[in-house]
Every structure is written in structure tokens, then in C-alpha cells.
Design an enzyme around this catalytic site. Structure first.
Site, PDB file in Angstrom:
ATOM      1  N   GLY A  81       0.812  -1.206   0.000  1.00 53.68           N
ATOM      2  CA  GLY A  81       0.000   0.000   0.000  1.00 53.68           C
ATOM      3  C   GLY A  81       0.849   1.260   0.000  1.00 53.68           C
ATOM      4  N   LYS A 112       7.824   0.272   0.235  1.00 51.42           N
ATOM      5  CA  LYS A 112       8.142  -0.472  -0.989  1.00 51.42           C
ATOM      6  C   LYS A 112       9.437   0.009  -1.640  1.00 51.42           C
ATOM      7  CE  LYS A 112       4.420   0.829  -3.045  1.00 51.42           C
ATOM      8  NZ  LYS A 112       3.751   1.674  -2.053  1.00 51.42           N
ATOM      9  N   HIS A 145      12.271  11.117  -3.123  1.00 58.06           N
ATOM     10  CA  HIS A 145      12.753   9.815  -3.600  1.00 58.06           C
ATOM     11  C   HIS A 145      14.203   9.899  -4.084  1.00 58.06           C
ATOM     12  CE1 HIS A 145       9.543   6.789  -3.509  1.00 58.06           C
ATOM     13  NE2 HIS A 145       8.706   7.815  -3.565  1.00 58.06           N
TER      14      HIS A 145
END
Length: 166
Positions: free
Chosen positions: A7, A12, A47
């Protein structure tokens, strides 16, 4: 090939990067996001900071199969983040989603380097209220199943913890 799913904000990407790092020092990162607003720009920056200088970034919102085919021989590991953003890019551009999924699965399965694919699980919630969202949810489920079928390992992330599924 390794599939890492889960999710939103489940860890992840962080886990996928760690998996890639154990495969060597020549590391690639295929970014599928398109920066269309300021909020996405902030996400992309975060990121980029998280992965640091270890990864060479390749931005490709549509043809990730070509990137894997052309560039994976140059890397020890290649992270693709993420399949569900790629899927939405394909759907909104009117591309043949089934053909693109077939191509991705075939290319990633025979890549000479380790390929770590990141995806979202979007089918655990309520049925979406509009046709496009329902199609997206259904295609995401199909995409995830197809990739998981040929992946050597599959992880589901929950609360930052990887659960090995396959």
C-alpha cells in the site's frame, strides 16, 4: 526478477533499493512518474534524496520494457518504480495496455541483470465510483498477477516490513 508491492507509504521503494544494492555496485533506477504539479515534484525530490548517488536515474513514463531491454546489461540491478504509475500513464495516453504488460513481463523475465519492480496494491479497498478508476484497479490487479507469476521472488510490504509471498 523481484516484485515488491504494498500500500501507500508501506516502505516499498526503500526495500526495493536495498534489494538492488545487494546485487552489485552498478545500479539503475527507472522512474515512471511524470512531474505534473508541485506536490509530485516534492515527492520526486524526496525519492531522489532517499536513493542518493548510488543509482543512475532513467526517467521513462511509457516504454519501460525498452529501457530494461536496452539498459539492464549495463547494470547489476535495475529498479523500476513504479508499475502502477506506469499503468496510469499508459491508460491515460490511450496505449494498448495488454500488449505493454505482455512486453514488460517477457523482457523483465529474460533481463541479464536483476530487475526489481515496485508496484502498489490498490484492490483491497472499496469499489471505485467511476469507470476509469475501476478499469485502473482491475488492470493493476492483472499487471501485478502477471508479474508475480514470473518473478523469482515477491514481497508484500506492510508497515515497513517485507513479507515474502513467493
Amino acid at each position: 526478477m523481484i516484485l515488491v508491492g504494498g500500500g501507500a507509504r508501506s516502505g516499498k521503494s526503500k526495500y526495493a533499493l536495498a534489494l538492488a544494492e545487494v546485487h552489485g555496485h552498478k545500479l539503475g533506477f527507472v522512474a515512471t512518474a511524470q512531474v505534473l504539479d508541485e506536490e509530485m515534484r516534492r515527492r520526486v525530490r524526496r525519492h531522489q534524496m532517499d536513493r542518493g548517488p548510488l543509482f543512475i536515474t532513467i526517467e521513462e513514463p511509457y516504454d519501460i520494457a525498452a529501457v530494461i531491454e536496452d539498459r539492464s546489461p549495463k547494470f547489476d540491478a535495475l529498479v523500476v518504480d513504479c508499475l502502477t504509475l506506469w499503468l496510469s500513464n499508459l491508460m491515460l495516453s490511450g496505449r494498448d495496455v495488454d500488449a505493454e504488460i505482455d512486453r514488460l513481463v517477457a523482457v523483465a523475465a529474460r533481463a541479464p541483470s536483476s530487475v526489481v519492480l515496485v508496484t502498489n496494491e490498490v484492490g483491497c479497498g472499496i469499489v471505485p465510483d467511476n469507470e476509469l478508476s475501476r478499469r485502473f484497479r482491475d488492470y493493476a490487479g492483472i499487471l501485478n498477477q502477471r508479474v508475480a507469476e514470473v518473478a523469482h521472488r515477491v514481497y508484500f510490504m506492510a508497515f515497513g516490513c517485507p513479507l515474502r509471498v513467493k
